[in-house]
Write an enzyme that holds these catalytic residues in place. Structure first.
Site, PDB file in Angstrom:
ATOM      1  CE  LYS A 254      33.837  -5.882  23.779  1.00 26.45           C
ATOM      2  NZ  LYS A 254      33.731  -5.590  22.317  1.00 26.45           N
TER       3      LYS A 254
ATOM      4  CD  GLU B  13      31.633 -22.807  24.078  1.00 32.15           C
ATOM      5  OE1 GLU B  13      32.033 -23.375  23.040  1.00 32.15           O
ATOM      6  OE2 GLU B  13      31.057 -23.415  25.002  1.00 32.15           O
TER       7      GLU B  13
ATOM      8  CB  CYS C 160      31.056 -21.174  16.288  1.00 32.25           C
ATOM      9  SG  CYS C 160      29.521 -21.552  17.138  1.00 32.25           S
TER      10      CYS C 160
ATOM     11  CD  GLU D 221      36.148 -20.061  12.249  1.00 32.23           C
ATOM     12  OE1 GLU D 221      36.924 -19.235  12.751  1.00 32.23           O
ATOM     13  OE2 GLU D 221      35.116 -20.453  12.822  1.00 32.23           O
TER      14      GLU D 221
END
Ligand code: NAD
Length: 485
Positions: free
Chosen positions: A186, A259, A293, A391
């Site tokens: 997905k 993750e 990331c 972040e």
């Protein structure tokens, strides 16, 4: 629309067909689907199919039916198919990179961008095919014999984000397939065409039904994560979504690899050479326009070298052109979507309001079609400022001055995330000592974010759990089984 080489659709079965961009788009788009716009120009890339939860049910049923047959294929043959899949991706790199660039925004050619990402997908397919997977004799003596092996889990769901859609999808699907699982992927609703395009190429080689892509919105992701027809879920995305997925997966006790988000710290030690490290610092932070990331997201610099590092980094940043991905001069692209642009702009404003000194950038052009936020460096930022603690996932790096290494280690470790970190200095032993004190899944020395298919990669704290890559990553797609006699 096409600028890629002409197609050869009548290639023999064992030679992958080489598609042009138009053919690839024709294969993966749906005239009645949702508009996908180029984040650099606002132009239409194509219309993405919108799968429903019912489509997902059908895909999972198909994957379930196919799985025993795929698991019965000898491991060496599955590995050989992954190698052929890598060849097919390599042969189609031009069209795949162009599609990725148009949908995601990253430049096609220069720097660690679209062709680099497609190359990464190829490299990970090959590396995953080459991993050793022999049964392991735990003991064999007068007390008996025990042999450990890994078996497929069953059907694997793979939910991916929009920043490195092709490479991350391969990180999820390659070990799953190698282990004998079937996969339902997905992709992010922002980058479905990239993953559909990749899967279209992979499925030239893979047996029908082992890999299916269900392109839909968050509701399809949610349905996948709570579905009893999924045995293991590979998820890469934000920490908030990871928590939601863990709640949904509890009902079926679905295994998880998560993750999640990071806020990686870099520490520049007093003995670092600012000129020597400036370019690697830049790419550590700004790779993929900061939408990575394990990018460097907050930089702690010792007061002895602080000003020199700021100057060198500003010089490097000023020389890196940002713009539309098909212009070969550019090495940085736009942010992928409006929401991410606004997050970055807001965090930079908060840093400025908190006394941060903008060294470069910080002022997006008022009238432009794309989501371009300029490369931004902000010094004199307080360690509590949101540009440091949240972040940013974009091209804005806060630089915090420190005077003792203990203080820098404390600041680096104080957040509830731990994906990557880095230490920069001229004495390797000293740098390794500091690296050992940092709380992160990977700590790099004099580089940042250099993932490698031989090194297990994953986060600690709220950056998730489980690892990808290496034998450890492969085993995470299997279930251990011991036969003891
Ligand atoms: P996101 O969490 O918003 O979305 C990721 C995927 O999850 C998308 O496919 C989305 O449709 C799906 N999704 C959304 N809600 C869901 C739900 N409730 N249940 C199931 N699926 C759902 O993340 P994003 O904005 O696409 O990606 C950026 C984030 O990903 C950043 O935080 C970044 O650090 C993180 N990331 C982590 C890694 C890593 O390896 N740790 C790699 C890349 C990105």
């Amino acid at each position: 629309m096409t600028t890629t080489p002409a197609a050869t659709t009548d290639a023999p079965a064992d030679v992958p067909a080489v598609l042009g961009l138009d053919e690839l788009l024709a294969a993966v788009t749906d005239p009645a689907g949702r508009e996908i716009l180029d984040p650099a120009t606002g132009e239409l890339v194509g219309r993405a199919p919108e799968s429903t939860v019912e489509d997902l049910d059908r895909a999972l049923e198909g994957a379930r039916r196919k799985q025993p047959e795929w698991a019965a294929v000898p491991d060496a043959e599955r590995a050989a198919l992954l190698l052929r899949a890598a060849d097919a991706v390599e042969a189609n790199a031009a069209a795949l990179a162009e599609l990725l660039s148009r949908e995601q925004g990253k430049p096609v050619q220069n720097g660690p961008n679209a062709l680099f990402e497609v190359g990464g997908a190829v490299a990970w397919l090959r590396a995953t095919a080459a991993l050793p997977l022999e049964p392991e004799t735990l003991f064999d003596d007068e007390s008996g014999r025990a042999v450990l092996s890994y078996e497929p889990i069953g059907v694997v769901g793979a939910i991916s984000p929009w920043n490195w859609p092709m490479m991350i999808s391969v990180w999820q699907l390659a070990p799953a397939l190698r282990m004998g699982n079937t996969v339902v992927a997905k992709p992010s609703e922002y980058t479905p065409l990239s993953v559909l395009g990749l899967a279209h190429v992979l499925n030239q080689v893979l047996p029908e039904g082992v890999l299916t892509v269900v392109a839909g919105g968050r509701e399809v992701g949610e349905a996948l994560s709570e579905h009893p027809g999924v045995d293991k879920l590979m998820f890469t995305g934000s920490t908030a979504t990871g928590k939601a997925i863990m709640r949904s997966a509890a009902g079926s006790l679905t295994r998880l690899t998560l993750e999640l988000g990071g806020n990686d710290a870099g520490i520049v030690l007093p003995d670092a050479d600012p000129e020597a490290i400036a370019e690697d610092l830049f790419w550590g932070a700004f790779i993929n326009t900061g939408q990575t990331c394990a990018a460097l997201k907050r930089l702690y610099v010792h007061e002895d070298v602080h000003d020199a590092v700021c100057e060198a980094l500003t010089r490097v940043a000023a020389a890196m052109p940002m713009g539309q991905g098909r212009d070969e001069r550019n090495v940085l692209g736009p942010l992928q979507n409006r929401a991410q642009f606004e997050i970055v702009a807001d965090l930079v404003e908060q840093a400025r309001a908190g006394g941060g000194r903008v060294l470069i950038g910080g002022e997006p052009a008022a009238a432009q079609p794309g989501y371009f936020y300029p490369t931004t460096l902000v010094a004199d930022v307080d360690d509590d400022n949101p540009l440091v603690t949240e972040e940013q996932f974009g091209p804005a790096l806060p630089i915090v001055k420190y005077s003792s290494v203990d203080e820098a280690v404390r600041m680096a470790n104080r957040l509830d995330v731990g994906l990557g970190a880095s230490v920069w200095g001229s004495d390797p032993d000293r740098a390794r000592e500091v690296a050992a004190r940092l709380q992160a899944g990977t700590v790099w020395i004099n580089k940042h974010g250099a993932v490698d298919p031989r090194m297990p990669f994953g986060g600690i704290k709220s950056s998730g759990f489980g690892v990808e890559f290496g034998v450890e990553g492969l085993k995470a797609l299997g279930v251990p089984k011991v036969i003891a006699s």
